[in-house]
Write a protein that holds these residues in place. Structure first.
Motif, PDB file in Angstrom:
ATOM      1  N   PHE A 191      -2.252   6.695  -6.115  1.00  0.00           N
ATOM      2  CA  PHE A 191      -1.850   7.238  -7.246  1.00  0.00           C
ATOM      3  C   PHE A 191      -2.921   6.465  -8.239  1.00  0.00           C
ATOM      4  CE2 PHE A 191       0.473   3.438  -7.290  1.00  0.00           C
ATOM      5  CZ  PHE A 191       0.478   2.614  -8.411  1.00  0.00           C
ATOM      6  N   THR A 192      -3.116   7.225  -9.412  1.00  0.00           N
ATOM      7  CA  THR A 192      -3.635   6.734 -10.541  1.00  0.00           C
ATOM      8  C   THR A 192      -2.706   6.581 -11.627  1.00  0.00           C
ATOM      9  OG1 THR A 192      -4.859   8.703 -11.336  1.00  0.00           O
ATOM     10  CG2 THR A 192      -5.989   7.484  -9.608  1.00  0.00           C
ATOM     11  N   ALA A 193      -2.995   5.489 -12.532  1.00  0.00           N
ATOM     12  CA  ALA A 193      -2.142   5.528 -13.824  1.00  0.00           C
ATOM     13  C   ALA A 193      -3.088   4.760 -14.833  1.00  0.00           C
ATOM     14  CB  ALA A 193      -0.916   4.660 -13.626  1.00  0.00           C
ATOM     15  N   GLY A 194      -3.648   5.426 -15.721  1.00  0.00           N
ATOM     16  CA  GLY A 194      -4.720   4.918 -16.657  1.00  0.00           C
ATOM     17  C   GLY A 194      -5.780   4.263 -15.943  1.00  0.00           C
ATOM     18  N   TRP A 195      -6.021   3.118 -15.833  1.00  0.00           N
ATOM     19  CA  TRP A 195      -7.148   2.665 -15.318  1.00  0.00           C
ATOM     20  C   TRP A 195      -6.830   1.963 -14.016  1.00  0.00           C
ATOM     21  CZ3 TRP A 195     -11.149   4.103 -17.575  1.00  0.00           C
ATOM     22  CH2 TRP A 195     -11.110   4.131 -18.983  1.00  0.00           C
ATOM     23  N   LEU A 196      -5.746   1.999 -13.493  1.00  0.00           N
ATOM     24  CA  LEU A 196      -5.068   1.405 -12.301  1.00  0.00           C
ATOM     25  C   LEU A 196      -5.249   2.527 -11.155  1.00  0.00           C
ATOM     26  CD1 LEU A 196      -3.658  -0.869 -10.642  1.00  0.00           C
ATOM     27  CD2 LEU A 196      -1.323   0.259 -11.189  1.00  0.00           C
ATOM     28  N   ALA A 197      -5.755   2.366 -10.062  1.00  0.00           N
ATOM     29  CA  ALA A 197      -5.784   2.926  -8.847  1.00  0.00           C
ATOM     30  C   ALA A 197      -5.252   2.345  -7.551  1.00  0.00           C
ATOM     31  CB  ALA A 197      -7.049   3.712  -8.579  1.00  0.00           C
ATOM     32  N   ALA A 198      -4.459   2.709  -6.933  1.00  0.00           N
ATOM     33  CA  ALA A 198      -3.616   2.205  -5.761  1.00  0.00           C
ATOM     34  C   ALA A 198      -3.553   3.187  -4.626  1.00  0.00           C
ATOM     35  CB  ALA A 198      -2.389   1.763  -6.150  1.00  0.00           C
ATOM     36  N   THR A 199      -3.519   2.562  -3.418  1.00  0.00           N
ATOM     37  CA  THR A 199      -3.514   3.473  -2.092  1.00  0.00           C
ATOM     38  C   THR A 199      -2.208   2.811  -1.367  1.00  0.00           C
ATOM     39  OG1 THR A 199      -4.951   2.137  -0.936  1.00  0.00           O
ATOM     40  CG2 THR A 199      -6.075   3.903  -2.048  1.00  0.00           C
ATOM     41  N   ASN A 200      -1.674   3.798  -0.692  1.00  0.00           N
ATOM     42  CA  ASN A 200      -0.708   3.249   0.299  1.00  0.00           C
ATOM     43  C   ASN A 200       0.402   2.576  -0.481  1.00  0.00           C
ATOM     44  OD1 ASN A 200      -1.630   4.929   2.455  1.00  0.00           O
ATOM     45  ND2 ASN A 200      -2.975   3.005   2.841  1.00  0.00           N
ATOM     46  N   ALA A 201       0.888   2.731  -1.863  1.00  0.00           N
ATOM     47  CA  ALA A 201       1.799   2.022  -2.247  1.00  0.00           C
ATOM     48  C   ALA A 201       3.305   2.664  -2.170  1.00  0.00           C
ATOM     49  CB  ALA A 201       1.709   2.288  -3.900  1.00  0.00           C
ATOM     50  N   LYS A 202       4.064   1.750  -1.717  1.00  0.00           N
ATOM     51  CA  LYS A 202       5.485   2.047  -1.393  1.00  0.00           C
ATOM     52  C   LYS A 202       6.310   2.350  -2.812  1.00  0.00           C
ATOM     53  CE  LYS A 202       9.509   0.270   1.607  1.00  0.00           C
ATOM     54  NZ  LYS A 202       9.909  -0.625   2.394  1.00  0.00           N
ATOM     55  N   VAL A 203       7.119   3.464  -2.630  1.00  0.00           N
ATOM     56  CA  VAL A 203       8.035   3.752  -3.765  1.00  0.00           C
ATOM     57  C   VAL A 203       9.145   3.041  -3.648  1.00  0.00           C
ATOM     58  CG1 VAL A 203       9.195   5.609  -5.096  1.00  0.00           C
ATOM     59  CG2 VAL A 203       6.926   6.148  -4.026  1.00  0.00           C
ATOM     60  N   LEU A 204       9.679   2.289  -4.440  1.00  0.00           N
ATOM     61  CA  LEU A 204      10.965   1.648  -4.547  1.00  0.00           C
ATOM     62  C   LEU A 204      11.911   2.112  -5.324  1.00  0.00           C
ATOM     63  CD1 LEU A 204       9.645  -2.201  -4.759  1.00  0.00           C
ATOM     64  CD2 LEU A 204       9.954  -0.832  -2.728  1.00  0.00           C
ATOM     65  N   GLY A 205      11.617   2.800  -6.265  1.00  0.00           N
ATOM     66  CA  GLY A 205      12.547   3.895  -6.911  1.00  0.00           C
ATOM     67  C   GLY A 205      11.824   3.757  -8.424  1.00  0.00           C
ATOM     68  N   LYS A 206      12.957   3.833  -9.537  1.00  0.00           N
ATOM     69  CA  LYS A 206      12.378   4.147 -10.799  1.00  0.00           C
ATOM     70  C   LYS A 206      13.580   3.460 -11.783  1.00  0.00           C
ATOM     71  CE  LYS A 206      13.611   8.995 -12.154  1.00  0.00           C
ATOM     72  NZ  LYS A 206      14.285   8.859 -13.478  1.00  0.00           N
ATOM     73  N   ILE A 207      13.074   3.415 -13.159  1.00  0.00           N
ATOM     74  CA  ILE A 207      14.065   3.017 -14.154  1.00  0.00           C
ATOM     75  C   ILE A 207      13.652   4.158 -15.194  1.00  0.00           C
ATOM     76  CG2 ILE A 207      14.597   1.407 -15.918  1.00  0.00           C
ATOM     77  CD1 ILE A 207      14.247  -0.820 -13.948  1.00  0.00           C
ATOM     78  N   ASP A 208      14.361   5.059 -15.309  1.00  0.00           N
ATOM     79  CA  ASP A 208      14.130   6.268 -16.287  1.00  0.00           C
ATOM     80  C   ASP A 208      12.626   6.527 -16.049  1.00  0.00           C
ATOM     81  OD1 ASP A 208      16.685   5.917 -17.001  1.00  0.00           O
ATOM     82  OD2 ASP A 208      16.227   4.808 -18.666  1.00  0.00           O
ATOM     83  N   ASN A 209      11.713   6.462 -17.076  1.00  0.00           N
ATOM     84  CA  ASN A 209      10.399   6.750 -16.974  1.00  0.00           C
ATOM     85  C   ASN A 209       9.531   5.864 -16.343  1.00  0.00           C
ATOM     86  OD1 ASN A 209      11.075   9.379 -18.224  1.00  0.00           O
ATOM     87  ND2 ASN A 209      10.878   8.721 -20.335  1.00  0.00           N
ATOM     88  N   VAL A 210       9.866   4.830 -15.556  1.00  0.00           N
ATOM     89  CA  VAL A 210       8.963   3.771 -15.151  1.00  0.00           C
ATOM     90  C   VAL A 210       9.242   3.843 -13.453  1.00  0.00           C
ATOM     91  CG1 VAL A 210       8.347   1.488 -14.909  1.00  0.00           C
ATOM     92  CG2 VAL A 210       8.815   2.369 -17.072  1.00  0.00           C
ATOM     93  N   LEU A 211       8.043   4.069 -12.792  1.00  0.00           N
ATOM     94  CA  LEU A 211       8.178   4.320 -11.393  1.00  0.00           C
ATOM     95  C   LEU A 211       7.947   2.565 -10.901  1.00  0.00           C
ATOM     96  CD1 LEU A 211       8.381   6.307  -9.145  1.00  0.00           C
ATOM     97  CD2 LEU A 211       5.808   6.022  -8.826  1.00  0.00           C
TER      98      LEU A 211
END
Length: 236
Positions: A191-211
């Protein structure tokens, strides 16, 4: 007559028949990011390095610069090198978080020499929650029960007891559905989020609008708190 009417000076606006629409400035993740940052204070989450956090804003980065390579499966400098102290939410201001006074503020220009892209003669100790797109930090691995497992359990508990969502933003639902439909069979994403780019990040869950995600890079114990509205690209 609707909308306008004639007078000696020409046409005038009829305020009773037209509604004035002002552009609403959205702050899609402020309340959600507050909840996510507050969750980090749980006594069950041990080993968080609160002295070395990275805050990624819309225009600048605090606590890390962008690298030209993907060391640790993302494109930012290790938070342990340049990260800034996270002091908590500002108790006197609803829109700010408190940082330890720092001058580690960087232009979003890829460079493996941080001093080349650092903003000179500048220091700060607060950040606007409305400017915050992502937070990154490291933690100390615990062989008996890793922080990642504890955080996943806390996120599950949060969803069981709280269904209130205070922020409604245009793209979040679609992004969330795209990620969590795939999550049924594979919980690793790029994923990319703003200036951050990451590969093979594990999805743990979310808090409303924050992944909430974690790094899967070898010997890298890192957590990402990412505003869903800041996510631009997704890959599986």
């Amino acid at each position: 007559m609707s909308g306008c009417q004639s007078n000696r000076n020409g046409w005038e606006f009829n305020e009773h028949e037209f509604k004035h629409h002002e552009k609403k400035e959205e702050c899609c993740c402020k309340e959600s990011m507050k909840k996510a940052l507050e969750l980090l204070s749980s006594r069950r989450l041990k080993g968080i390095d609160f002295d070395h956090f990275v805050f990624i804003g819309e225009k600048f980065l605090v606590g890390a610069n962008i690298r030209t390579d993907f060391a640790g499966n993302d494109n930012i400098n290790n938070p342990s090198n340049l990260g800034v102290p996270f002091k908590g939410l500002d108790i006197c201001n609803c829109d700010l978080i408190s940082l330890g006074t720092t001058s580690n503020i960087f232009y979003p220009i890829p460079n493996n020499t941080p001093s080349d892209v650092e903003i000179p003669s500048f220091s700060l100790n607060h950040m606007s929650l409305c400017d915050l797109q992502a937070v990154v930090f490291n933690y100390e691995h615990n062989p008996s029960k890793d922080l990642e497992d504890e955080l996943s359990e806390l996120l599950d508990e949060f969803h069981k007891k709280c269904q209130l969502k205070c922020e409604d933003c245009c793209c979040n639902k679609g992004i969330f559905n795209a990620i969590f439909n795939k999550f049924n069979s594979n919980n690793l994403i790029n994923f990319t989020a703003g200036w951050l780019a990451a590969t093979n990040a594990k999805v743990l869950g979310k808090i409303d609008n924050v992944l909430v995600l974690s790094s899967t890079a070898p010997s890298t114990h890192r957590i990402y708190l990412v505003c869903l509205d800041a996510i631009g690209f997704i890959g599986y």
